[in-house]
Structures are given as C-alpha cells and as structure tokens.
Enzyme design. Structure first.
Site, PDB file in Angstrom:
ATOM      1  N   HIS A  34       0.823  -1.204   0.000  1.00  0.00           N
ATOM      2  CA  HIS A  34       0.000   0.000   0.000  1.00  0.00           C
ATOM      3  C   HIS A  34       0.858   1.255   0.000  1.00  0.00           C
ATOM      4  O   HIS A  34       2.050   1.201   0.275  1.00  0.00           O
ATOM      5  CB  HIS A  34      -0.904   0.020   1.234  1.00  0.00           C
ATOM      6  N   HIS A 116       5.122   6.670  -1.584  1.00  0.00           N
ATOM      7  CA  HIS A 116       5.959   5.530  -1.956  1.00  0.00           C
ATOM      8  C   HIS A 116       5.245   4.227  -1.635  1.00  0.00           C
ATOM      9  O   HIS A 116       4.259   4.213  -0.898  1.00  0.00           O
ATOM     10  CB  HIS A 116       7.295   5.577  -1.215  1.00  0.00           C
TER      11      HIS A 116
END
Length: 170
Positions: A34, A116
């Site tokens: 995620h 990220h």
C-alpha cells in the site's frame, strides 16, 4: 482504536511488491502492499465520525488518476526502508493534502510526506545496500490507477483491516 488511510495499488503492483516484501518487510503479513496517505493515529468514535464525513466530502471532489512507479529508492540513513518511487508524486501529494486538511490535519508530522510503496523495511544496513544495489539497476515502468482510498483500523493481532472505502468521484 488506531486508524490510518491508505491506497492499495492494483493486483499486478501488489504482486510485484509482495515478491520483495515476503522476505524484506516484517509487516508483510499484517497489511497488503500500500501507499500510506495518512499515518496511523488513535481516534475516538467522535473523531472517527468526523473523519468519515471529511473523507466523503473530499473524495467527492477528487478525480481518479494514474500513477507510475519508475525506480527503487531508499530513506537511508534516516530509515532502513526500500521502496518503489513515483515518477510524478504531484497527484498523490494533492490527494494527501486534501485528505490531511480540516479535521484530519496532522499537527506535528513525524516525517515529510513522500508518496511511496514500501518493499522492504527494518533491514540491516548491509541487506538494504545489497538489495538497493541490485534493484536500482532494473528498469521499472509500473502503472496503476488510484480510484479509491481506504480508511483502515488495526486489530488486536496487529493486522490492518478496511473500515470503509471511499471512491474518488470528482
């Protein structure tokens, strides 16, 4: 209860990230691959209801978009984290700013928000440098759509579960 907000990439991106996370991320079994949009925080029931109302309002004005991961990077030496980095972080930055406003404003953030997808963390310095050295030589062109966000909560065993999903409807 501990709540956080994240974006789950499409399955092909999760599969790729998980191929590294299995070995290099101790959180692999606790949460799928995620992008964290808002760090975890303890919320009361009243704060949860405020957050849900805010997320419903914010996502109404945000349109779905695509993102491209184009390289591997690291937060070393601050953190021993290896991650897939975005070619253009601006759309995720805008999503973060929209979500982390009003009742969800983060007063004293621990880190500067850097969108990220973590593929390794809590690695030794040697392991991080070895993996980073290998992966930075590879070309990446991984595209995924972002059309929803997930309000997550942490359960007793430390894993994360979706409390509610919000579609981007702008």
């Amino acid at each position: 209860m501990l709540f956080g907000i994240a974006v789950f990439p499409e399955k092909h991106v999760q599969d790729l990230a998980n191929s590294w996370r299995k070995r290099h991320d101790p959180h692999y079994c606790l949460i799928p691959a995620h992008m964290t949009i808002r760090e975890a925080e303890e919320w009361s029931d009243a704060r949860l209801q405020l957050a849900i109302g805010h997320l419903e309002q914010v996502t109404m004005g945000l349109a779905p978009f695509a993102i491209r991961y184009n390289r591997v990077s690291s937060f070393y030496p601050v953190n021993h984290v290896l991650y897939l980095a975005l070619e253009d972080a601006a759309p995720v930055q805008k999503l973060h700013e929209s979500i982390c406003s009003g009742p969800l404003t983060v007063v004293n953030p621990t880190y500067v928000f850097t969108p990220h997808l973590t593929i390794g963390q809590q690695m030794s310095a040697d392991e991080l440098h070895d993996q980073y050295g290998n992966l930075r030589m590879q070309a990446f062109d991984i595209v995924t759509k972002v059309d929803r966000i997930h309000l997550l909560y942490q359960v007793e065993n430390g894993s994360w579960t979706t409390h509610q999903t919000f579609l981007l409807r702008g």
